[in-house]
Design a protein around this motif. Structure first.
Motif, mmCIF file in Angstrom:
data_model
loop_
_atom_site.group_PDB
_atom_site.id
_atom_site.type_symbol
_atom_site.label_atom_id
_atom_site.label_comp_id
_atom_site.label_asym_id
_atom_site.label_seq_id
_atom_site.Cartn_x
_atom_site.Cartn_y
_atom_site.Cartn_z
ATOM 1 N N UNK A 146 0.868 -1.198 0.000
ATOM 2 C CA UNK A 146 0.000 0.000 0.000
ATOM 3 C C UNK A 146 0.893 1.231 0.000
ATOM 4 N N UNK A 147 1.918 1.142 -0.852
ATOM 5 C CA UNK A 147 2.955 2.184 -0.950
ATOM 6 C C UNK A 147 3.628 1.987 -2.312
ATOM 7 N N UNK A 148 3.909 3.107 -2.991
ATOM 8 C CA UNK A 148 4.474 2.995 -4.345
ATOM 9 C C UNK A 148 5.817 2.254 -4.371
ATOM 10 N N UNK A 149 6.515 2.233 -3.256
ATOM 11 C CA UNK A 149 7.829 1.575 -3.270
ATOM 12 C C UNK A 149 7.698 0.063 -3.032
ATOM 13 N N UNK A 150 6.466 -0.445 -2.934
ATOM 14 C CA UNK A 150 6.268 -1.912 -2.743
ATOM 15 C C UNK A 150 7.146 -2.674 -3.723
ATOM 16 N N UNK A 151 7.848 -3.696 -3.212
ATOM 17 C CA UNK A 151 8.754 -4.411 -4.118
ATOM 18 C C UNK A 151 8.882 -5.863 -3.679
ATOM 19 N N UNK A 152 9.280 -6.717 -4.624
ATOM 20 C CA UNK A 152 9.492 -8.139 -4.329
ATOM 21 C C UNK A 152 10.649 -8.608 -5.202
ATOM 22 N N UNK A 153 11.278 -9.718 -4.795
ATOM 23 C CA UNK A 153 12.392 -10.245 -5.600
ATOM 24 C C UNK A 153 11.862 -11.265 -6.609
ATOM 25 N N UNK A 154 12.408 -11.272 -7.823
ATOM 26 C CA UNK A 154 11.932 -12.235 -8.830
ATOM 27 C C UNK A 154 11.925 -13.676 -8.323
ATOM 28 N N UNK A 155 12.920 -14.021 -7.494
ATOM 29 C CA UNK A 155 12.959 -15.423 -7.021
ATOM 30 C C UNK A 155 11.798 -15.721 -6.071
ATOM 31 N N UNK A 156 11.342 -14.704 -5.341
ATOM 32 C CA UNK A 156 10.167 -14.917 -4.476
ATOM 33 C C UNK A 156 8.919 -15.118 -5.346
ATOM 34 N N UNK A 157 8.807 -14.249 -6.357
ATOM 35 C CA UNK A 157 7.640 -14.294 -7.262
ATOM 36 C C UNK A 157 7.573 -15.653 -7.939
ATOM 37 N N UNK A 158 8.734 -16.134 -8.384
ATOM 38 C CA UNK A 158 8.772 -17.439 -9.055
ATOM 39 C C UNK A 158 8.417 -18.566 -8.087
ATOM 40 N N UNK A 159 8.936 -18.479 -6.877
ATOM 41 C CA UNK A 159 8.686 -19.542 -5.882
ATOM 42 C C UNK A 159 7.190 -19.654 -5.591
ATOM 43 N N UNK A 160 6.544 -18.517 -5.374
ATOM 44 C CA UNK A 160 5.098 -18.558 -5.100
ATOM 45 C C UNK A 160 4.327 -19.135 -6.266
ATOM 46 N N UNK A 161 4.787 -18.799 -7.480
ATOM 47 C CA UNK A 161 4.133 -19.337 -8.677
ATOM 48 C C UNK A 161 4.297 -20.840 -8.784
ATOM 49 N N UNK A 162 5.468 -21.344 -8.416
ATOM 50 C CA UNK A 162 5.691 -22.802 -8.455
ATOM 51 C C UNK A 162 4.831 -23.526 -7.430
#
Ligand code: HGY
Ligand code: MN
Ligand code: MN
Length: 424
Positions: free
Chosen positions: A382-398
């Motif tokens: 809930x902030x424009x600087x919200x960020x995540x690492x690609x490896x986290x994004x991929x892990x959740x997708x898997x």
């Protein structure tokens, strides 16, 4: 057999492409529900789903369902999804991640040429944020039968525009009936929006529960008068009363900490002129706690406290609860599927309670539901600087992929599931 994996680069690229719609200067997005930008995001999602060979349906609250057929399309589908609408200073991952992780599951099934037993659906839920239109999660709430369709369509923004009008205006006033159809299971993937996973170095949050919420709107009415000649003792200053209520809300949250939280997010002062004593003040209250009884106590303390402050300041007060849902306990077999899958994939995991509300909270009323969390940088959302690492994004997708695939290949247990009746 090596675990089948999603294409993490493609998922990240889709997130960055979607983030261009409503992009804001500090790297976030502003894509308020049912605005033209929300429409553009929806159109992009629909385009991608059709390119992936899905059929797309839209229901009367604008919820979108992209369906990949299975071997037996009479069987109840397995669903996943989240939201595309954002906060005014939202981030590139809140909601969107769960929508595009769902699309990535469909794309990966295509890549691997997998035919699932059941259809698989990726969905977008209207107005999850509850920012432009209150309350939050209203469209999944209508789908789950918590709110009527009439209530949902009549939700109005600050300018009096209703969700029904805006759905029509952007071309997403669908004809599909609201819910009422069997769904075999539902999963929502989301960033944690808090600091725990990153702080502990965990990659996957196995969401066992979500805390309950209560939202209120308070109007305090005093009397406008001149800031110069009006002596202090005779003033009926609504904004001063609001300031005292903001202090009260914070004290209630602290009193019920560490589990409970309390927030005043919006305040309006009328007539909002520097040399007029405010005659009216409006504010919102957001209470949350993973223990229902505490929320009930907080409710009582708020009502009593506001009445006292209003009387002492000679103000009228109108305090309305506009939204409430109890703590959610997600389906234990779906949760175990997430936990076991994450471990099988070699990800560090911990059980976690969701501090935020999600459409999965309402979906859990109509089908076995679980959520998958991944960390976000600094726990900020809930902030424009919200960020995540690609490896986290991929892990959740898997983790999502393996859970959806397992559920999509579950055959009906004859005589036990609603769908068997439907098939008879
Ligand atoms: O308020 C919430 O928890 C969600 O972001 N709508
Ligand atoms: Mn969200
Ligand atoms: Mn949000």
């Amino acid at each position: 057999m090596a675990e089948m994996k999603i294409n993490g680069d493609r998922l990240w690229a889709s997130l960055m492409e979607m983030a261009k719609i409503g992009a804001t200067p500090k790297g976030g997005v502003c894509r308020l529900a049912l605005t033209d930008l929300d429409r553009d995001g929806r159109n992009l999602f629909v385009k991608w789903c059709k390119e992936a060979g899905c059929t797309v349906k839209v229901d009367q609250m604008g919820n979108i369902f992209a369906r990949r057929p299975g071997r037996n399309n009479n069987l109840a589908p397995v669903g996943t999804g989240s939201h595309l609408d954002s906060q005014p200073t939202g981030g590139r991952f809140d909601g969107v991640y769960g929508v595009l992780a769902g699309l990535e599951v469909l794309r990966t099934l295509n890549d691997l040429k997998i035919e699932t037993e059941r259809p698989v659906e990726a969905s977008v839920w209207t107005n999850e944020e509850g920012s432009r239109f209150a309350p939050a999660m209203v469209a999944s709430g209508v789908y789950a039968g918590v709110f009527t369709l009439e209530y949902g369509l009549s939700r109005a923004d600050a300018d009096g525009k209703t969700m029904g009008e805006e759905l029509k205006r952007i071309g997403y006033a669908g004809s599909e009936p609201m819910g009422g159809r069997p769904v075999h299971a539902f999963f929502e993937t989301h960033i944690e929006q808090g600091p725990i996973l990153e702080h502990e170095g965990q990659t996957i949050g196995v969401v066992t529960d979500a805390q309950g919420q209560r939202w209120y709107e308070l109007t305090l009415t005093g009397q406008e008068s001149h800031a110069g000649p009006t002596p202090m003792p005779v003033r009926r200053d609504a904004l001063l009363g609001a300031a005292r209520v903001i202090q009260l809300v914070n004290e209630i949250g602290l009193k019920h900490a560490p589990l409970a939280v309390s927030t005043v997010g919006m305040i309006n002062s009328y007539p909002n002129s520097r040399n007029v004593i405010p005659g009216k003040a409006f504010l919102t209250v957001d209470f949350r706690c993973p223990v229902n009884d505490e929320l009930t106590q907080m409710d009582t303390e708020l009502k009593e406290g506001v009445a006292k402050i209003a009387a002492a300041s000679r103000l009228e007060h109108d305090l309305k609860q506009i939204f409430q849902y109890d703590c959610v306990h997600f389906d234990e077999s779906c949760v175990e599927m997430v936990r076991a899958g994450a471990k099988r994939l070699g990800y560090s995991t911990r059980d976690i309670v969701s501090g935020a509300g999600h459409d999965a909270c309402y979906m859990s009323k109509v089908t076995p539901t679980a959520m998958i969390f991944v960390p976000c940088v600094g726990g900020i959302s809930h902030n424009e600087i919200e960020d995540a690492k690609p490896e986290w994004i991929e892990a959740g997708g898997n983790v999502l992929f393996q859970a959806m695939l397992a559920k999509a290949n579950e055959l009906p247990v004859v005589g036990k599931s609603a769908e068997t009746v439907a098939l008879a």
